[in-house]
Design an enzyme around this catalytic site. Structure first.
Site, PDB file in Angstrom:
ATOM      1  N   ARG A   1      -9.957 -17.248  11.107  1.00 53.26           N
ATOM      2  CA  ARG A   1     -10.066 -18.411  10.249  1.00 53.26           C
ATOM      3  C   ARG A   1     -11.302 -19.399  11.263  1.00 53.26           C
ATOM      4  NH1 ARG A   1      -6.940 -14.853  13.373  1.00 53.26           N
ATOM      5  NH2 ARG A   1      -6.959 -14.760  16.359  1.00 53.26           N
TER       6      ARG A   1
ATOM      7  N   LYS B   1       2.408  -7.273   6.010  1.00 57.27           N
ATOM      8  CA  LYS B   1       1.494  -6.369   5.424  1.00 57.27           C
ATOM      9  C   LYS B   1       1.893  -5.137   4.874  1.00 57.27           C
ATOM     10  CE  LYS B   1      -2.817  -8.953   6.257  1.00 57.27           C
ATOM     11  NZ  LYS B   1      -4.084  -9.147   6.243  1.00 57.27           N
TER      12      LYS B   1
END
Ligand SMILES: O=P(O)(O)OC[C@H]1O[C@](O)(CO)[C@@H](O)[C@@H]1O
Length: 760
Positions: free
Chosen positions: A437, A679
């Site tokens: 990010r 995930k």
């Protein structure tokens, strides 16, 4: 016990503390934690203790077998209670000095002086107690063989405490009670206060007078920043210290925009970071210039005009935010003529369809952006794009080499190569010290943005970010825009208890900024564990959302004005990227927009009383519905114009705000373990789906709710799949190039020709 006071036992007398015994009864009385980077100076001077120990194995009866290698340094956190039960700590003093043990230890282990912990200086809990224990222990050891691990205590430092236990924090808590009795409409009348509450740098103007703070609040916040060694933590970050300690990584997004002249000043693991950064920027420039000039072409010799950037999260949101800003920026418009850029992020096949539907593969360059080059969504989308290219141009490795490039971390190079991308020429690396990010200034942003807008414009973006970095590093707290915004963020969240925050850019071109900030901030500070391994007992990590003004006004501002209190960031520009004034209008359209930018913060701050409502002649039954309580905080950021440079400034402001809040909260803002579990479970679900599709058996998971839901999906989709609609024009990814040849052609792209793809 004879009460002993500190002066009677000088640190010299306690220069060596020897050992702990394995706990009696076999159970550990201590809570062990490995932490190589703990900085004793940063710890709170509170009561519990952190024992810094060095382990080695020693056999007391056989001195020649003493092993004095130090395999690791360890920090053991002890509660006060356990500390006092630790009879086995040997405080070596005069009585043991000269003994066999002391001689061995002193000779082989050089230890610093150890300050006497404050607890031990108290009457009744003093030296003699430990001395007796020591002597007994030494006697015991002389008479029995002891092969267990021995910990040599090299230091006692105070146990880390939550920042909320320090006096600076408590003072702010108390002060928040006072602020709770104030109203912004009164605070805004205080000229001296308002004159103080702004900061400027390089055209950026921050006004925070509409925050629920006084000058005293700010002083208290600066004191907390001092206590947290904020400046020291910022310096550590930009120097390349491995402050992302859970991943053992430096955090160096600032190096991505540092000038070339700084080469040699930031080293990480022997790598000259600035030199590497500029090598890659040079590579990006050469490549993107090559594509834009037509020197680098596609497999069939056509110019590459369509860029598809495949990536998700940080490998997508930052570049998309920047792209949207430049799209309508005059320089951006000119330099992008003849090219297009699309982002493919969602693993939803519909996103592929939307991205590819009207593109000509022969003119398309796919940029796969993934730091790890393993992210499931990105890799499936990358494989889909590869197939799409193959479908049209034939199943040739060269197609991939000419139409696909990668931006990934250095450590992902093998994955990139295996994928078929030419790693010698078309692999644009970034580094582990760049978080996803925080990566828009790396190749992740540089490649797609420079392909569309040219490298020069991207460089201006870097320069803007660099300008803000310098300000962040040098300006005092009370003049430092990102620091002020970070401290106000902490104040609003942790002391005023406002759990959300909104970003409201009064600029359509900033429409993707809120989404970028959402990831930047929520992935960075959405945590509860401090860097010392203690769980926070104060609120951290706001819910960030936003929308371009004035659209937001007609959407969720109702809540901002009358519902929960949500601190707002208003962002506006003195000059528009495009302004006009229609005949018959008194003000330009930009003035119209900006009138809202100025009005909303005041409406939020001052509100409207029942008397004011009544004075307007509102029927009594409606008065309550029309009252605005006000007292809702906001800040305003005003910049000259939304250029690439300004975009860089804004980006850096928000990156640093996030870091400041993390530093203040003792949160590691640079890891993201919270994304792992989902995930992992998705992999399990894929296993279930695969079985169900192959065997047509019912799915069975670890809980009945998921089992029922999955079976509903599987059973119904069996039926729906058979009826799936297929559009031969847009459903390009499922067909071969031969089949496409017989299908209706996709719309032709414009052939603009000319130098660098510009209209001539
Ligand atoms: O760039 P990558 O490795 O594909 O990761 C994409 C994104 O996924 C995340 O790891 C979250 O799952 C983000 O932090 C990151 O930006």
């Amino acid at each position: 016990f004879v009460p002993l006071s500190l002066p009677m036992r000088t640190p010299r007398a306690v220069r060596l503390q020897v050992m702990t015994e394995p706990p009696r009864g076999g159970t550990s009385r201590t809570e062990a934690k490995e932490d190589k980077d703990d900085d004793p100076k940063a710890l709170s001077p509170e009561s519990d203790y952190l024992l810094q120990t060095e382990d080695f194995t020693r056999q007391w009866k056989k001195p020649e077998q003493h092993s004095l290698e130090v395999p690791r340094v360890r920090h053991t956190v002890l509660s006060e209670r356990d500390y006092h039960r630790l009879e086995a700590i040997i405080f070596q003093d005069d009585a043991t000095e000269g003994s066999e043990e002391a001689t061995v230890l002193q000779r082989r282990v050089s230890l610093p002086n150890i300050p006497i912990p404050p607890r031990l200086a108290r009457p009744g809990v003093a030296w003699q107690h430990h001395h007796h224990a020591t002597v007994n222990l030494v006697r015991q050891h002389r008479n029995q063989k002891h092969d267990g691990p021995i910990q040599f205590i090299t230091n006692i430092i105070n146990r880390p405490q939550l920042v909320s236990t320090c006096s600076e924090w408590k003072r702010l808590e108390k002060h928040a009670e006072y602020i709770g009795t104030t109203h912004l409409k009164d605070l805004l009348q205080d000229r001296e206060r308002c004159d103080e509450m702004y900061a400027t740098h390089d055209g950026v103007y921050l006004d925070y007078s509409r925050q629920r703070v006084t000058l005293e609040t700010m002083k208290f916040l600066y004191a907390l920043a001092e206590k947290q060694n904020l400046k020291g933590q910022i310096d550590k970050m930009v120097k390349g210290d491995k402050i992302n300690f859970t991943e053992d990584r430096a955090v160096l997004h600032t190096a991505l925009r540092a000038e070339r002249a700084l080469t040699g000043t930031v080293m990480v693991d022997g790598v000259d970071v600035i030199a590497e950064v500029h090598q890659v920027l040079d590579q990006v420039k050469v490549f993107t210039d090559g594509v834009r000039s037509g020197q680098i072409r596609g497999y069939t010799g056509k110019r590459l005009r369509n860029i598809v950037s495949v990536g998700i999260g940080g490998s997508y949101l930052g570049p998309e935010f920047l792209h949207e800003c430049l799209k309508t920026e005059p320089e951006g418009i000119n330099s992008a003529l003849g090219y297009s850029l699309r982002f493919l992020s969602n693993v939803d096949p519909v996103d592929v369809e939307r991205t590819c539907a009207d593109l000509d593969p022969e003119e398309t360059l796919v940029v796969v952006v993934s730091k790890t080059f393993t992210t499931a969504e990105t890799m499936l989308n990358a494989r889909t794009m590869r197939q799409w290219l193959w479908d049209f141009m034939g199943n040739d490795k060269e197609v991939v080499k000419k139409h696909m490039v990668a931006c990934a971390s250095v450590s992902a190079i093998d994955n990139v190569r295996k994928f078929g991308i030419d790693t010698d020429r078309y692999f644009f690396r970034f580094w582990d010290f760049v978080g996803g990010r925080y990566s828009v200034c790396s190749a992740a942003g540089a490649v797609p943005i420079s392909l569309l807008y040219g490298f020069d414009l991207f460089e201006k973006f870097l320069q803007g970010a660099n300008s803000m970095d310098k300000h962040f590093l040098t300006a005092p707290y009370d003049r430092n825009i990102p620091v002020l915004m970070g401290l106000l963020g902490v104040w609003n969240m942790s002391f005023m208890n406002y759990k959300a925050r909104t970003t409201l850019p009064y600029a359509e071109a900033l429409l993707k900024l809120p989404a970028h900030i959402q990831q930047l901030d929520m992935e960075s500070n959405g945590k509860t564990m401090t860097k010392h391994g203690l769980e926070v007992d104060y609120p951290v990590g706001e819910i960030d959302f936003g929308e371009a003004g004035t659209n937001g006004q007609h959407s969720f501002y109702q809540l901002l004005h009358m519902g929960q209190t949500v601190p707002c960031d208003f962002i506006g520009f003195v000059q528009s990227q495009h302004d006009f004034c229609l005949d018959g209008e008194n003000l330009s359209s930009h003035d119209e927009l900006m009138a809202n930018f100025f009005a909303q913060p005041d409406a939020l701050a001052t509100g409207k009383t029942a008397d004011e409502v009544r004075a307007e002649g509102v029927p009594p039954g409606l008065v309550g519905h029309k009252v605005f309580k006000g007292n809702r905080p906001s800040l305003s950021l005003l910049l000259p114009k939304l250029t690439a440079y300004a975009c860089g400034q804004l980006l850096a402001i928000y990156e640093h705000r996030t870091a400041v809040q993390g530093f203040m909260w003792d949160i590691n803002s640079f890891d993201q373990w919270g994304v792992e579990l989902g995930k992992k479970l998705a992999i399990d679900v894929k296993g279930h789906l695969l079985n169900a599709r192959r065997s047509e058996e019912e799915v069975e998971t670890s809980n009945p709710a998921t089992t029922r839901l999955l079976n509903y999906y599987v059973n119904n989709s069996r039926r729906i799949c058979q009826e799936a609609p297929y559009n031969p024009i847009t459903s390009v990814t499922r067909k071969t190039h031969r089949e496409h040849a017989s299908a209706p052609l996709p719309p032709l792209p414009h052939d603009l020709g000319g130098q660098e793809g510009r209209l001539t």
